[in-house]
Design an enzyme around this catalytic site. Structure first.
Site, PDB file in Angstrom:
ATOM      1  N   ARG A  98      11.845   3.070   3.464  1.00 14.29           N
ATOM      2  CA  ARG A  98      11.259   2.270   4.541  1.00 14.29           C
ATOM      3  C   ARG A  98      12.344   1.311   5.004  1.00 14.29           C
ATOM      4  NH1 ARG A  98       5.658  -0.770   5.007  1.00 14.29           N
ATOM      5  NH2 ARG A  98       5.160   1.394   5.457  1.00 14.29           N
ATOM      6  N   ARG A 110       0.804  -1.209   0.000  1.00 17.39           N
ATOM      7  CA  ARG A 110       0.000   0.000   0.000  1.00 17.39           C
ATOM      8  C   ARG A 110       0.848   1.275   0.000  1.00 17.39           C
ATOM      9  NH1 ARG A 110      -4.792  -1.116   2.442  1.00 17.39           N
ATOM     10  NH2 ARG A 110      -3.453  -2.830   3.055  1.00 17.39           N
ATOM     11  N   THR A 111       1.784   1.363   0.915  1.00 14.61           N
ATOM     12  CA  THR A 111       2.559   2.598   1.052  1.00 14.61           C
ATOM     13  C   THR A 111       3.408   2.841  -0.194  1.00 14.61           C
ATOM     14  OG1 THR A 111       2.628   2.288   3.434  1.00 14.61           O
ATOM     15  CG2 THR A 111       4.218   3.819   2.511  1.00 14.61           C
ATOM     16  N   LYS A 145      23.773  -8.266  -1.068  1.00 16.29           N
ATOM     17  CA  LYS A 145      25.194  -8.601  -1.153  1.00 16.29           C
ATOM     18  C   LYS A 145      25.979  -7.931  -0.032  1.00 16.29           C
ATOM     19  CE  LYS A 145      24.810  -8.777  -6.184  1.00 16.29           C
ATOM     20  NZ  LYS A 145      25.161  -8.036  -7.404  1.00 16.29           N
ATOM     21  N   HIS A 162       5.995   6.768  11.204  1.00 16.27           N
ATOM     22  CA  HIS A 162       5.486   6.564   9.844  1.00 16.27           C
ATOM     23  C   HIS A 162       4.652   7.812   9.554  1.00 16.27           C
ATOM     24  CE1 HIS A 162       3.997   4.964   6.239  1.00 16.27           C
ATOM     25  NE2 HIS A 162       3.446   3.831   6.636  1.00 16.27           N
TER      26      HIS A 162
END
Lengths: 185, 319
Positions: B109, B59-60, B87, B137
């Site tokens: 995020r 969603r975000t 890596k 958030h």
């Protein structure tokens, strides 16, 4: 430094007469008044479009839809104006396809606002014709743009200001020219 | 604009009420753009934005991507599963490499609290926090605020956050934003999932969901994450639903105007009854719609002009 000099260009009665005549000119250049739509540029263009729509309705008998356009997101100088200007609402009441759309603004100066308004309008549809009506043309164009209907023409320099007052926002109707105090750059 | 809303949006804690109101007010005209036939304005043309997601998100990420595209920015999505992060590249190396490709903004995020600030301190691009660990958030809280404000004034509203407040960055950002805008805030959930000393923020605590429903104008129901059961915070999903579930029966005596928010994704039948999620109190899909507008507003405000050039461009407003 000499003080600013403020001149009255239009008082409330002269402004009313000017709008009456502008509505006549708009109707004369619009073959079918039922296709007319008046779109005011935020902020004072919106109030002027409302007045012109009232005049045009009284003169033609046709209902004249009107809208509001905020051109902030289409400006070409956002890189340099920071902090970012506030964005106002955009609201178009009808489908523009095939309409005779008129952009209404208070003052025509560099032409950059009108350029932005044209870009924004064509994102909404394809009017049969787009006209431009301004209350005051103050000269100083930086783009090849001219108005089809002009209320008043007044030559100005880059340090002058043209201030338009409308009852809805400012409590009075008037147009004033403020001659700038600065000489040169 | 205050300096707090400068280069980055890292959380709501550092912002003042006027900054938050500016973002919400700016989001209003952006709502209309998503209703247009051509859902695009040219304001961020030529800007390059990287969506750097070190945690799963649907969603975000999609909401940010829509917001960026509707402002005409060019966007690149970097998901960690397919990137050099696998890596062993460090966060700052990843970001510096992206910056060497001349990007303008990063939406990040990350599972670690403070990751967004860590990055913002080390690169010149604008950084937007799309969720960092248990910290904040901010865009989720902003869209929650906008959704509440669409229906009632935030100042004086009684908002209760229900569920796993302890692990929730959504709860934290909401608490900051709501308090700054003058709302009364409460939390409700199992004692094991409420932070100790939360009352010191000026937040009420309800132990019973029935009391919270009776008190609140707005319920913001948080997702109960499965990991919490495994870690022993909650005995079982069924037990949680029985004690804290927002059910139709529990809403029977609630006022008609009660708003139910949920940041998604929902566990129907765990923290929220399906009939409530789809019922008349729910504004959950309005939140999703508002999310795009709020993110457009943040991108627009942060992308900002360059004040040093403003001087050169002076000479009255353009007309």
């Amino acid at each position: 430094m000499p003080p600013e000099e403020r001149q009255l260009l239009l008082d409330d009665r002269a402004l009313a007469r000017t709008l009456h005549r502008m509505a006549q000119d708009i109707l004369r250049q619009t073959p079918d008044p039922t296709l007319l739509v008046l779109i005011g540029v935020q902020r004072r263009g919106v109030e002027l479009a409302a007045r012109l729509a009232g005049e045009a309705r009284a003169q033609s008998g046709a209902e004249v839809p009107r809208g509001a356009l905020d051109i902030t997101l289409y400006r070409d100088d956002l890189e340099v104006v920071g902090p970012r200007p506030l964005v106002g609402p955009t609201h178009l009441p009808v489908d523009l396809d095939g309409r005779h759309a008129w952009i209404v603004d208070d003052v025509l100066f560099t032409g950059r606002t009108v350029r932005a308004a044209l870009d924004e309008l064509v994102d909404f549809g394809r009017p049969a014709r787009i006209g431009l009506a301004v209350l005051v043309d103050r000269g100083g164009r930086e783009l090849p743009i001219q108005a089809d209907v002009v209320g008043e023409t007044v030559p100005t320099g880059s340090h002058d200001r043209v201030e338009v007052f409308v009852k809805e926002l400012d409590g009075r109707d008037a147009v004033e020219v403020v001659r700038g105090a600065k000489v040169g750059v | 604009m205050s300096p707090a809303l400068g280069k980055d949006l890292l959380g709501l804690e550092p912002l003042c009420a006027d900054d938050i109101r500016l973002i919400l007010d700016t989001a209003e005209p952006f709502k209309e753009i998503s209703e247009r036939a051509i859902k695009k304005v040219p304001v961020l043309r030529g800007k390059t934005i990287v969506n750097l997601f070190f945690e799963a998100s649907t969603r975000t990420r999609i909401s940010f991507e829509f917001a960026e595209k509707r402002l005409s920015a060019d966007t690149v999505n970097v998901a960690t599963a397919a990137s050099s992060v696998q890596k062993g590249e460090t966060l700052v190396d990843t970001a510096r490499n992206l910056e060497a490709m001349r990007i303008d903004m990063v939406v990040i995020r990350h599972g670690a609290s403070g990751a967004a600030k860590f990055l913002a301190d080390r690169i010149q691009s604008n950084v937007i926090n799309a969720g960092d660990g248990k910290h904040e958030h901010p865009t989720q809280a902003l869209l929650d605020l906008l959704t509440i404000r669409d229906r009632r004034p935030i100042e004086g509203s009684k908002v209760c956050i229900v569920g796993d407040v302890l692990h929730s960055r959504v709860a934290r950002s909401n608490i900051w934003g709501l308090l700054k805008l003058g709302a009364e805030v409460a939390v409700c959930g199992p004692q094991s999932l409420l932070p100790l000393g939360i009352e010191q923020l000026g937040v009420r605590v309800f132990r019973r969901i029935e009391e919270a429903i009776e008190w609140a104008d707005v319920l913001n129901v948080l997702r109960l994450q499965l990991e919490r059961m495994q870690a022993g915070y909650v005995p079982s999903q069924r037990e949680y639903y029985r004690v804290f579930g927002v059910t139709l029966e529990r809403l029977e005596r609630a006022p008609r105007g009660l708003l139910i928010l949920h940041p998604g994704p929902m566990n129907r039948g765990v923290e929220i009854d399906s009939r409530v999620a789809d019922g008349p109190h729910s504004v959950i899909l309005n939140q999703v719609t508002n999310g795009v507008a709020v993110r457009m507003a943040v991108l627009y405000l942060l992308a900002g002009g360059r004040p040093e050039l403003a001087e050169a461009a002076k000479g009255g407003p353009e007309r």
